[in-house]
Design an enzyme around this catalytic site. Sequence first.
Site, short mmCIF file in Angstrom:
data_model
loop_
_atom_site.label_atom_id
_atom_site.label_comp_id
_atom_site.label_asym_id
_atom_site.label_seq_id
_atom_site.Cartn_x
_atom_site.Cartn_y
_atom_site.Cartn_z
N LYS A 112 38.64 52.67 42.93
CA LYS A 112 37.54 52.79 41.99
C LYS A 112 38.05 52.49 40.59
CE LYS A 112 33.92 55.96 40.38
NZ LYS A 112 33.32 57.31 40.49
N TYR A 166 41.23 56.52 41.67
CA TYR A 166 40.41 56.21 40.49
C TYR A 166 41.31 55.64 39.41
CZ TYR A 166 36.24 56.89 37.52
OH TYR A 166 35.14 56.72 36.73
#
Length: 306
Positions: free
Chosen positions: A167, A141
């Site tokens: 992400k 992330y």
Amino acid sequence: MDREALKARVGQGLLSFPVTYFDKHGEFDAAPYRASIERAASHGPAALFAAGGTGEFFSLGLDEYPSIVRAAVEAADRKVPIIAGCGYGTRMAVQLAKAAEAAGADGILLLPHYLIYAEQTGLFAHVKAVCDAVAIGVIVYNRDNAIISPETLIALTKACPNLIGFKDGHGDIELVQKITTLVGDRLTYVGGMPTAEVYAAPYYAAGVTTYSSAVYNFIPQAALRFYKAITAGDKPVIDDMLTRFFYPYLQIRNRGRGYAVSIVKAGMRIMGQDPGPVRSPLTDLTPAEHDDLERLLNQAFDGKPA
């Protein structure tokens, strides 16, 4: 799920991160949480992120984290992959990743480490340590204090076979475009901005084929309709839903810090599914803000929120 199958699955449909249910004393409430996972899975998302950001990962105890992941896995019953949130410093992240794998998670979402900024060499070592600790797929992330450069990400794809996804919650489209161009189909790409629908169109144009939807928790059919419009390039539907719902929704969300989580739980209460309060340091919406959200839902969807 095999990590290559998970990689393909994640990139082919809408994702969501269920909230974590707490009772009035702030303790994990397993039964309604399981029911919420079953309900979420029934609408056909590509995957669910258990104990993620909207699931208040940052407020969960180390003793309850495995049981929350396991409850999600059991409730999903392999109909939908479960990807578990993971984070903090490297040693703790490794422990959590192993606990999630043992609890049956199909993958890991590696959230930013705690508090401090780090050099790219440190970020590389951190992500690699987590990937090396488990056999399941890992999605990194990119946000806040953990912004990974394209060069570091390329090196990680070579060093970590089970790194399957990237992400982005940083919002730098130039960086995202560079990464999707240089890394190509080695990874699957996920939009991770708060209220990701607002950013979905430019992200999709940059090669990010999916995103995680928070509003899916309380208006799943509307969330899926918007995602379908994004993938079809249906600009009239996109513009209409942004104007009628998402932009006014943001105005309420932005009234308080941490409301990206709180407003989701409020939406669920309005829709008849009470997930309990948020845990401190977050705060719930005020009664007036709760009423504003209810009016918005009724107006945006003609009194029949989906």
